[in-house]
Design a protein around this motif. Structure first.
Motif, PDB file in Angstrom:
ATOM      1  N   GLY A  74      18.664  25.519  37.002  1.00 45.54           N
ATOM      2  CA  GLY A  74      17.915  26.465  37.816  1.00 45.54           C
ATOM      3  C   GLY A  74      18.748  27.684  38.131  1.00 45.54           C
ATOM      4  N   ARG A  75      20.003  27.473  38.491  1.00 47.73           N
ATOM      5  CA  ARG A  75      20.909  28.581  38.777  1.00 47.73           C
ATOM      6  C   ARG A  75      21.199  29.388  37.522  1.00 47.73           C
ATOM      7  NH1 ARG A  75      22.319  32.724  41.559  1.00 47.73           N
ATOM      8  NH2 ARG A  75      24.546  32.975  41.985  1.00 47.73           N
ATOM      9  N   LEU A  76      21.408  28.719  36.393  1.00 47.37           N
ATOM     10  CA  LEU A  76      21.646  29.425  35.135  1.00 47.37           C
ATOM     11  C   LEU A  76      20.457  30.320  34.780  1.00 47.37           C
ATOM     12  CD1 LEU A  76      23.309  26.640  32.942  1.00 47.37           C
ATOM     13  CD2 LEU A  76      24.416  28.544  34.135  1.00 47.37           C
ATOM     14  N   GLY A  77      19.246  29.831  35.068  1.00 44.73           N
ATOM     15  CA  GLY A  77      18.066  30.646  34.814  1.00 44.73           C
ATOM     16  C   GLY A  77      18.029  31.879  35.686  1.00 44.73           C
ATOM     17  N   ASP A  78      18.408  31.737  36.955  1.00 42.99           N
ATOM     18  CA  ASP A  78      18.468  32.893  37.847  1.00 42.99           C
ATOM     19  C   ASP A  78      19.462  33.931  37.335  1.00 42.99           C
ATOM     20  OD1 ASP A  78      16.603  31.795  39.576  1.00 42.99           O
ATOM     21  OD2 ASP A  78      18.111  30.926  40.911  1.00 42.99           O
ATOM     22  N   LEU A  79      20.526  33.464  36.690  1.00 41.54           N
ATOM     23  CA  LEU A  79      21.588  34.363  36.248  1.00 41.54           C
ATOM     24  C   LEU A  79      21.330  34.967  34.866  1.00 41.54           C
ATOM     25  CD1 LEU A  79      24.716  32.292  37.376  1.00 41.54           C
ATOM     26  CD2 LEU A  79      23.857  34.391  38.424  1.00 41.54           C
ATOM     27  N   TYR A  80      20.863  34.140  33.926  1.00 34.36           N
ATOM     28  CA  TYR A  80      20.810  34.570  32.533  1.00 34.36           C
ATOM     29  C   TYR A  80      19.398  34.725  31.968  1.00 34.36           C
ATOM     30  CZ  TYR A  80      25.737  33.370  32.716  1.00 34.36           C
ATOM     31  OH  TYR A  80      27.060  33.304  33.055  1.00 34.36           O
ATOM     32  N   ASN A  84      14.649  32.278  28.833  1.00 33.04           N
ATOM     33  CA  ASN A  84      15.625  31.905  27.818  1.00 33.04           C
ATOM     34  C   ASN A  84      16.132  30.482  28.043  1.00 33.04           C
ATOM     35  OD1 ASN A  84      15.373  34.544  26.922  1.00 33.04           O
ATOM     36  ND2 ASN A  84      17.178  35.258  28.018  1.00 33.04           N
ATOM     37  N   VAL A  85      16.422  30.146  29.293  1.00 40.95           N
ATOM     38  CA  VAL A  85      16.962  28.824  29.587  1.00 40.95           C
ATOM     39  C   VAL A  85      15.901  27.746  29.362  1.00 40.95           C
ATOM     40  CG1 VAL A  85      18.036  27.367  31.345  1.00 40.95           C
ATOM     41  CG2 VAL A  85      18.638  29.784  31.205  1.00 40.95           C
ATOM     42  N   ILE A  86      14.643  28.023  29.714  1.00 40.54           N
ATOM     43  CA  ILE A  86      13.570  27.055  29.452  1.00 40.54           C
ATOM     44  C   ILE A  86      13.492  26.737  27.964  1.00 40.54           C
ATOM     45  CG2 ILE A  86      11.067  26.718  29.401  1.00 40.54           C
ATOM     46  CD1 ILE A  86      10.860  28.194  32.025  1.00 40.54           C
ATOM     47  N   ILE A  87      13.520  27.763  27.134  1.00 37.68           N
ATOM     48  CA  ILE A  87      13.435  27.554  25.687  1.00 37.68           C
ATOM     49  C   ILE A  87      14.612  26.716  25.191  1.00 37.68           C
ATOM     50  CG2 ILE A  87      13.516  28.719  23.448  1.00 37.68           C
ATOM     51  CD1 ILE A  87      11.979  31.041  24.742  1.00 37.68           C
ATOM     52  N   VAL A  88      15.812  27.031  25.675  1.00 42.05           N
ATOM     53  CA  VAL A  88      16.996  26.266  25.268  1.00 42.05           C
ATOM     54  C   VAL A  88      16.869  24.806  25.689  1.00 42.05           C
ATOM     55  CG1 VAL A  88      19.475  25.975  25.671  1.00 42.05           C
ATOM     56  CG2 VAL A  88      18.548  28.256  25.243  1.00 42.05           C
ATOM     57  N   LEU A  89      16.408  24.568  26.911  1.00 42.49           N
ATOM     58  CA  LEU A  89      16.259  23.188  27.388  1.00 42.49           C
ATOM     59  C   LEU A  89      15.229  22.420  26.573  1.00 42.49           C
ATOM     60  CD1 LEU A  89      16.389  23.553  31.284  1.00 42.49           C
ATOM     61  CD2 LEU A  89      18.230  23.010  29.690  1.00 42.49           C
ATOM     62  N   LEU A  90      14.131  23.064  26.213  1.00 44.94           N
ATOM     63  CA  LEU A  90      13.111  22.411  25.394  1.00 44.94           C
ATOM     64  C   LEU A  90      13.666  22.051  24.013  1.00 44.94           C
ATOM     65  CD1 LEU A  90      10.014  24.578  26.361  1.00 44.94           C
ATOM     66  CD2 LEU A  90      10.291  22.130  26.806  1.00 44.94           C
ATOM     67  N   LEU A 191       6.054  34.316  26.742  1.00 42.89           N
ATOM     68  CA  LEU A 191       6.308  34.763  28.111  1.00 42.89           C
ATOM     69  C   LEU A 191       7.113  36.050  28.096  1.00 42.89           C
ATOM     70  CD1 LEU A 191       7.386  31.354  29.705  1.00 42.89           C
ATOM     71  CD2 LEU A 191       5.183  32.505  29.998  1.00 42.89           C
ATOM     72  N   PRO A 192       6.902  36.938  29.058  1.00 43.41           N
ATOM     73  CA  PRO A 192       7.733  38.152  29.146  1.00 43.41           C
ATOM     74  C   PRO A 192       9.197  37.778  29.311  1.00 43.41           C
ATOM     75  CG  PRO A 192       5.823  38.310  30.597  1.00 43.41           C
ATOM     76  CD  PRO A 192       5.870  36.891  30.108  1.00 43.41           C
ATOM     77  N   ARG A 193      10.081  38.640  28.835  1.00 44.77           N
ATOM     78  CA  ARG A 193      11.509  38.389  28.991  1.00 44.77           C
ATOM     79  C   ARG A 193      11.878  38.406  30.467  1.00 44.77           C
ATOM     80  NH1 ARG A 193      14.675  38.493  24.540  1.00 44.77           N
ATOM     81  NH2 ARG A 193      13.721  39.199  22.599  1.00 44.77           N
ATOM     82  N   SER A 194      12.738  37.480  30.873  1.00 49.35           N
ATOM     83  CA  SER A 194      13.140  37.380  32.270  1.00 49.35           C
ATOM     84  C   SER A 194      14.250  38.378  32.578  1.00 49.35           C
ATOM     85  CB  SER A 194      13.631  35.962  32.583  1.00 49.35           C
ATOM     86  OG  SER A 194      12.613  35.021  32.380  1.00 49.35           O
ATOM     87  N   ALA A 195      14.307  38.795  33.858  1.00 44.78           N
ATOM     88  CA  ALA A 195      15.390  39.649  34.314  1.00 44.78           C
ATOM     89  C   ALA A 195      16.690  38.865  34.297  1.00 44.78           C
ATOM     90  CB  ALA A 195      15.101  40.159  35.724  1.00 44.78           C
ATOM     91  N   VAL A 196      17.790  39.534  34.002  1.00 39.07           N
ATOM     92  CA  VAL A 196      19.103  38.917  33.956  1.00 39.07           C
ATOM     93  C   VAL A 196      19.963  39.544  35.038  1.00 39.07           C
ATOM     94  CG1 VAL A 196      21.165  38.507  32.554  1.00 39.07           C
ATOM     95  CG2 VAL A 196      18.899  38.459  31.496  1.00 39.07           C
ATOM     96  N   GLU A 402      17.212  28.503  41.643  1.00 39.38           N
ATOM     97  CA  GLU A 402      18.354  27.854  42.285  1.00 39.38           C
ATOM     98  C   GLU A 402      17.898  26.983  43.454  1.00 39.38           C
ATOM     99  OE1 GLU A 402      22.207  29.337  44.957  1.00 39.38           O
ATOM    100  OE2 GLU A 402      20.984  30.768  43.835  1.00 39.38           O
ATOM    101  N   ALA A 403      17.069  27.572  44.348  1.00 40.18           N
ATOM    102  CA  ALA A 403      16.624  26.855  45.547  1.00 40.18           C
ATOM    103  C   ALA A 403      15.622  25.755  45.207  1.00 40.18           C
ATOM    104  CB  ALA A 403      16.017  27.829  46.547  1.00 40.18           C
TER     105      ALA A 403
END
Length: 482
Positions: A74-80, A84-90, A191-196, A402-403
């Motif tokens: 969750g924190r990695l997703g907030d940061l990067y 992107n992190v969802i796709i990597v986890l899948l 999905l739209p690209r997430s903010a980093v 993260e939360a």
């Protein structure tokens, strides 16, 4: 903490219904994988000529990794970037399925399940993506549907895996899981690209090194308490070791310039009360009832409490009621959007009390149990959909995953505590010469569920009403101090 501000005015270029459907489908993968091996355990024991204790690692390995993944990823997703992190986890989850199905050993199946466990981080990331890409008024409904889908997919996991085992073989459960994970990963590309966040490379990675084993040790001790007992030195030692590591992690994170998880955010009153309510509800209606209803339905009719249903029939009863809960989830979301998620949590807690009362009065007949389970489903639907919305009301957008990830960890940990406590209560009072619990033992568990719901109700009353007000400002001040 310097970070890129996520725009509240951004609007999705694709239909909102499509975006929500993609997030729901991604979350379904994680929820399905969490329950898909329950029915397969007897086949695993037979296929590898092993013991139930060794085979249970197929479940435990997933649980331990999933709990750590929920917070860290969750924190990695907030940061990067959450998408992107969802796709990597899948994709990693699909690899885990391939490992489990291809090795031909019990150790390989367990290793694959551990790899698959990273999908536990998908749920908080989906909440974060929903908040990031959807119009503000749509976020509570979307979060409620994502939470409701997790409940539905968890119930469906037993039915789908049972059908695959009966018609094909347990290996095909992993084939289906891998295929679904790959389809979900492809869908997330829409999905739209997430903010980093800016400055993400400066984060303290030491936090994740301590946090993951700390949570794993605590959950392992709680999970094994059902076989080791709470008086066993191994149970106490494992949990204490995890708690000591957790204390060290908290001490380190509070002093880090750029922590993995900003614990200062939890000084926010609403967030702290929400976490407490999560823990209490996880013990009662979320944790203790997880196995209790199945136990009542599948125990023989000559037991003090039991309806004599087959595992398949009991699974279908649970699944049909879970559908009702999923259909209710948008209602909770709309209540959160209009009156604040505090109202939805109050409603869920009250229905939890009603469920405990009706369980005590009506559990001796199938229709009575269905009625009480409907009340439980309403309670669970409102509870599970209100909690992430309360978290989002109390935290800035850039800390959403993260939360909510930590909230998932709290829910997972205390669900294990609830299961263990309920099991202990049932085992302390058995009918002489049998392994069946007495009616009085069941009543004690019903009282436990009711007390937890009452406590959660009063915690909800202490939460200040209304949606986010100065939370962003307070969180920004806290973040700037890190």
């Amino acid at each position: 903490m310097s970070s890129q501000k996520i725009s509240d005015t951004a609007r999705p270029v694709r239909p909102i219904s499509l975006l929500i459907a993609i997030l729901v489908f991604a979350d379904i993968v994680s929820a399905f994988e969490s329950t898909m091996m329950f029915n397969a355990l007897p086949r695993i024991i037979s296929a590898f000529h092993t013991t139930p204790a060794d085979a249970s690692w197929v479940l435990t390995a997933f649980l331990l990794v999933a709990a750590a993944s929920a917070a860290v990823c969750g924190r990695l997703g907030d940061l990067y970037g959450r998408r992107n992190v969802i796709i990597v986890l899948l994709l990693i989850s699909a690899v885990g399925s391939i490992v489990s199905v291809s090795t031909g050993t019990l150790g390989g199946v367990i290793a694959g399940r551990a790899i698959q466990g990273v999908s536990g981080g998908i749920l908080p990331l989906c909440f974060g993506v929903a908040r990031e890409i959807l119009p503000k008024k749509q976020v509570p409904v979307a979060a409620a549907m994502i939470a409701g889908a997790a409940m539905l997919a968890g119930a469906a996991g037993n039915i789908i895996s049972g059908a695959l085992i009966d018609s094909l073989d347990w290996h095909y459960i992993f084939v289906v899981a891998a295929a679904v994970a790959l389809i979900a990963a492809a869908g997330c590309l829409l999905l739209p690209r997430s903010a980093v966040a800016v400055g993400a490379q400066r984060v303290s990675w030491f936090g994740s090194v301590l946090f993951a084993p700390a949570i794993a040790l605590v959950l392992f001790g709680v999970n094994k308490s059902q076989t080791w007992t709470w008086q066993d030195g191994r149970t106490i030692g494992t949990i204490l070791a995890g708690l000591l590591l957790l204390a060290l992690w908290i001490w380190r994170e509070l002093r880090a310039d750029h922590p993995m998880i900003n614990l200062r955010l939890f000084s926010e009153r609403k967030l702290a009360l929400t976490m407490l309510a999560t823990a209490v509800l996880a013990i009662g209606p979320v944790g203790a009832t997880g196995f209790l209803l199945q136990l009542i339905m599948q125990s023989p009719t000559d037991a003090p409490v039991g309806l004599g249903l087959t595992a398949t029939d009991a699974g279908w009863v649970s699944f049909c009621i879970a559908i009702f809960g999923f259909l209710l989830s948008p209602v909770s979301g709309r209540i959160s959007a209009r009156a604040g998620s505090r109202r939805a949590l109050i409603i869920g807690s009250l229905f939890g009390v009603i469920n405990a009362v009706t369980l005590a009065m009506l559990h001796s007949t199938l229709m009575g149990l269905i009625i009480s389970t409907v009340f439980l489903t309403v309670a669970t639907s409102f509870i599970l959909s209100s909690l992430p919305n309360l978290i989002m009301e109390a935290t800035p957008a850039e800390n959403t995953s993260e939360a909510t990830g930590l909230n998932v960890v709290v829910r997972t940990a205390f669900s294990g505590v609830g299961t263990s406590v309920a099991t202990l209560l049932l085992s302390l009072s058995l009918v002489s010469g049998t392994h069946f619990s007495t009616r009085g033992a069941y009543m004690q568990v019903f009282v436990l569920i009711g007390i937890c719901c009452v406590v959660a109700f009063f915690l909800a009353l202490l939460i200040r009403p209304g949606v986010r007000a100065a939370a962003d400002t307070r969180a920004a001040v806290l973040a700037s101090e890190v």
